[in-house]
Design a protein around this motif. Structure first.
Motif, PDB file in Angstrom:
ATOM      1  N   PRO A   1       0.822  -1.208   0.000  1.00  0.00           N
ATOM      2  CA  PRO A   1       0.000   0.000   0.000  1.00  0.00           C
ATOM      3  C   PRO A   1       0.862   1.267   0.000  1.00  0.00           C
ATOM      4  O   PRO A   1       1.914   1.326   0.640  1.00  0.00           O
ATOM      5  CB  PRO A   1      -0.797  -0.119   1.307  1.00  0.00           C
ATOM      6  N   TYR A   2       0.397   2.262  -0.728  1.00  0.00           N
ATOM      7  CA  TYR A   2       1.029   3.571  -0.788  1.00  0.00           C
ATOM      8  C   TYR A   2       0.047   4.625  -0.294  1.00  0.00           C
ATOM      9  O   TYR A   2      -1.113   4.323   0.014  1.00  0.00           O
ATOM     10  CB  TYR A   2       1.449   3.889  -2.221  1.00  0.00           C
ATOM     11  N   THR A   3       0.520   5.865  -0.226  1.00  0.00           N
ATOM     12  CA  THR A   3      -0.335   6.982   0.184  1.00  0.00           C
ATOM     13  C   THR A   3      -0.378   8.016  -0.927  1.00  0.00           C
ATOM     14  O   THR A   3       0.666   8.479  -1.395  1.00  0.00           O
ATOM     15  CB  THR A   3       0.174   7.633   1.482  1.00  0.00           C
ATOM     16  N   MET A   4      -1.582   8.355  -1.323  1.00  0.00           N
ATOM     17  CA  MET A   4      -1.801   9.404  -2.327  1.00  0.00           C
ATOM     18  C   MET A   4      -2.490  10.587  -1.665  1.00  0.00           C
ATOM     19  O   MET A   4      -3.485  10.424  -0.963  1.00  0.00           O
ATOM     20  CB  MET A   4      -2.665   8.881  -3.479  1.00  0.00           C
ATOM     21  N   VAL A   5      -1.940  11.775  -1.897  1.00  0.00           N
ATOM     22  CA  VAL A   5      -2.575  13.021  -1.468  1.00  0.00           C
ATOM     23  C   VAL A   5      -3.050  13.742  -2.722  1.00  0.00           C
ATOM     24  O   VAL A   5      -2.265  13.964  -3.648  1.00  0.00           O
ATOM     25  CB  VAL A   5      -1.614  13.908  -0.661  1.00  0.00           C
TER      26      VAL A   5
ATOM     27  N   GLU B   1       3.887  20.078   5.283  1.00  0.00           N
ATOM     28  CA  GLU B   1       3.780  19.466   6.605  1.00  0.00           C
ATOM     29  C   GLU B   1       2.817  18.277   6.568  1.00  0.00           C
ATOM     30  O   GLU B   1       3.082  17.222   7.153  1.00  0.00           O
ATOM     31  CB  GLU B   1       3.300  20.498   7.623  1.00  0.00           C
ATOM     32  N   LEU B   2       1.726  18.437   5.858  1.00  0.00           N
ATOM     33  CA  LEU B   2       0.777  17.327   5.731  1.00  0.00           C
ATOM     34  C   LEU B   2       1.394  16.178   4.929  1.00  0.00           C
ATOM     35  O   LEU B   2       1.229  15.009   5.287  1.00  0.00           O
ATOM     36  CB  LEU B   2      -0.495  17.832   5.061  1.00  0.00           C
ATOM     37  N   LEU B   3       2.117  16.510   3.864  1.00  0.00           N
ATOM     38  CA  LEU B   3       2.769  15.465   3.068  1.00  0.00           C
ATOM     39  C   LEU B   3       3.767  14.679   3.918  1.00  0.00           C
ATOM     40  O   LEU B   3       3.876  13.447   3.786  1.00  0.00           O
ATOM     41  CB  LEU B   3       3.478  16.085   1.869  1.00  0.00           C
ATOM     42  N   ARG B   4       4.486  15.376   4.782  1.00  0.00           N
ATOM     43  CA  ARG B   4       5.436  14.685   5.665  1.00  0.00           C
ATOM     44  C   ARG B   4       4.699  13.797   6.659  1.00  0.00           C
ATOM     45  O   ARG B   4       5.116  12.656   6.917  1.00  0.00           O
ATOM     46  CB  ARG B   4       6.298  15.702   6.406  1.00  0.00           C
ATOM     47  N   GLN B   5       3.617  14.329   7.252  1.00  0.00           N
ATOM     48  CA  GLN B   5       2.835  13.535   8.201  1.00  0.00           C
ATOM     49  C   GLN B   5       2.370  12.233   7.565  1.00  0.00           C
ATOM     50  O   GLN B   5       2.407  11.170   8.189  1.00  0.00           O
ATOM     51  CB  GLN B   5       1.609  14.322   8.667  1.00  0.00           C
ATOM     52  N   GLU B   6       1.933  12.336   6.331  1.00  0.00           N
ATOM     53  CA  GLU B   6       1.360  11.185   5.643  1.00  0.00           C
ATOM     54  C   GLU B   6       2.411  10.320   4.952  1.00  0.00           C
ATOM     55  O   GLU B   6       2.083   9.256   4.434  1.00  0.00           O
ATOM     56  CB  GLU B   6       0.331  11.655   4.607  1.00  0.00           C
ATOM     57  N   ARG B   7       3.642  10.803   4.906  1.00  0.00           N
ATOM     58  CA  ARG B   7       4.687  10.111   4.142  1.00  0.00           C
ATOM     59  C   ARG B   7       4.170   9.826   2.728  1.00  0.00           C
ATOM     60  O   ARG B   7       4.225   8.698   2.231  1.00  0.00           O
ATOM     61  CB  ARG B   7       5.113   8.825   4.850  1.00  0.00           C
TER      62      ARG B   7
ATOM     63  N   ALA C   1       8.817  18.499   0.840  1.00  0.00           N
ATOM     64  CA  ALA C   1       8.559  17.273   1.587  1.00  0.00           C
ATOM     65  C   ALA C   1       9.260  16.052   1.010  1.00  0.00           C
ATOM     66  O   ALA C   1       9.284  14.998   1.640  1.00  0.00           O
ATOM     67  CB  ALA C   1       7.043  17.017   1.629  1.00  0.00           C
ATOM     68  N   GLY C   2       9.811  16.184  -0.198  1.00  0.00           N
ATOM     69  CA  GLY C   2      10.454  15.041  -0.829  1.00  0.00           C
ATOM     70  C   GLY C   2       9.474  14.010  -1.359  1.00  0.00           C
ATOM     71  O   GLY C   2       9.799  12.819  -1.454  1.00  0.00           O
ATOM     72  N   THR C   3       8.273  14.453  -1.735  1.00  0.00           N
ATOM     73  CA  THR C   3       7.280  13.534  -2.302  1.00  0.00           C
ATOM     74  C   THR C   3       7.742  13.089  -3.686  1.00  0.00           C
ATOM     75  O   THR C   3       7.960  13.934  -4.562  1.00  0.00           O
ATOM     76  CB  THR C   3       5.909  14.223  -2.382  1.00  0.00           C
ATOM     77  N   PRO C   4       7.894  11.792  -3.914  1.00  0.00           N
ATOM     78  CA  PRO C   4       8.582  11.343  -5.138  1.00  0.00           C
ATOM     79  C   PRO C   4       7.806  11.494  -6.444  1.00  0.00           C
ATOM     80  O   PRO C   4       8.409  11.695  -7.492  1.00  0.00           O
ATOM     81  CB  PRO C   4       8.876   9.868  -4.862  1.00  0.00           C
ATOM     82  N   VAL C   5       6.471  11.386  -6.405  1.00  0.00           N
ATOM     83  CA  VAL C   5       5.686  11.429  -7.635  1.00  0.00           C
ATOM     84  C   VAL C   5       4.687  12.580  -7.566  1.00  0.00           C
ATOM     85  O   VAL C   5       3.879  12.650  -6.641  1.00  0.00           O
ATOM     86  CB  VAL C   5       4.936  10.100  -7.871  1.00  0.00           C
TER      87      VAL C   5
END
Length: 272
Positions: free
Chosen positions: A2-6, A111-117, A149-153
């Protein structure tokens, strides 16, 4: 795994138009889906009857939560900015999202992206699809937040312009289709097919997408004219599934190739 999408949007109901099928599919496949809006949509068009019932922003946030429930979203957040209104009819509200410092707003989202990884973030293209000031700001803020946040995609939610115009040519003659749905209106909107990297098949989730649209009752009517949601919800279900059963994205940093990618999590590592 499972991954996390925002999925980041400007106003309630935006999620239903461009990304609802993708969000429903991701949730059904076991991924965590988080829905974020910059504003509560207080400057949206609505009928005088709806406006008489109370603050539009409050109603639209309630509609957003109903939409998110239909799609299987695990979390819903609003960044708290004011709706800026359309480019030719700005709201003039203090704290309008389009006027916010992109760096400051990006910090909130990061900050939210980091919280959610977060593994995947959806935004809009640089022109905001069709030029709405808040949609343009979603691109600026979202892309910067992903960097922080370093979100890759990062995926720009869009529409294949050529197919959109073809579909409009096919249906504009149907009873009830507004004149401003003419293909010429969208000659420079959204993305050229050559830029698109992803085409996601969401036909199996057409019912959830339709339910998400139907949740936004305040945006399905107005005192004059016809609203996009109202027109789409009147389509026969087979035609709705055919016309709205695919969703398109442009991924930052990925060269377009054929065949188009059908999975928004493609290329992510199997472990984190």
């Amino acid at each position: 795994m499972p991954y996390t999408m925002v999925s980041f949007h400007a106003h309630p109901d935006d999620e239903a138009l461009l990304t609802a099928g993708t969000l429903a599919r991701a949730a059904a496949e076991g991924h965590r889906v988080v829905l974020v809006v910059a504003t509560a949509g207080g400057a949206g068009l609505a009928s005088s009857e709806v406006l008489a019932e109370g603050p539009l922003a409050r109603r639209r946030l309630a509609e957003l939560h109903r939409s998110a429930e239909a799609l299987g979203c695990a979390r819903v957040e609003c960044l708290g900015y004011e709706d800026s209104g359309m480019a030719d009819a700005r709201s003039g509200a203090a704290g309008a999202f389009a006027d916010a410092d992109p760096q400051e707003a990006a910090g909130r989202l990061a900050e939210l992206l980091r919280q959610e990884r977060a593994d995947v973030l959806t935004v809009y293209d640089p022109a905001g699809g069709y030029g709405h000031p808040d949609h343009v700001q979603v691109h600026r803020v979202g892309t910067r937040a992903a960097q922080l946040a370093g979100t890759p995609v990062v995926l720009e939610a869009t529409v294949d312009r050529r197919l959109l115009q073809r579909a409009l040519r096919a249906v504009h003659w149907l009873p009830g289709i507004p004149a401003d749905f003419h293909p010429a209106r969208f000659a420079a909107a959204f993305a050229e097919p050559e830029r698109i990297t992803h085409r996601v098949d969401v036909r199996a989730f057409a019912a959830q997408k339709r339910a998400a649209m139907a949740a936004h009752t305040s945006q399905a009517g107005a005192d004059t004219g016809r609203r996009t949601l109202a027109v789409l919800l009147k389509l026969p279900r087979p035609l709705f599934r055919m016309l709205l059963g695919r969703e398109w994205y442009v991924q930052h940093g990925r060269a377009p190739a054929r065949p188009l990618i059908g999975d928004v999590f493609a290329g992510l590592p199997d472990s984190r």
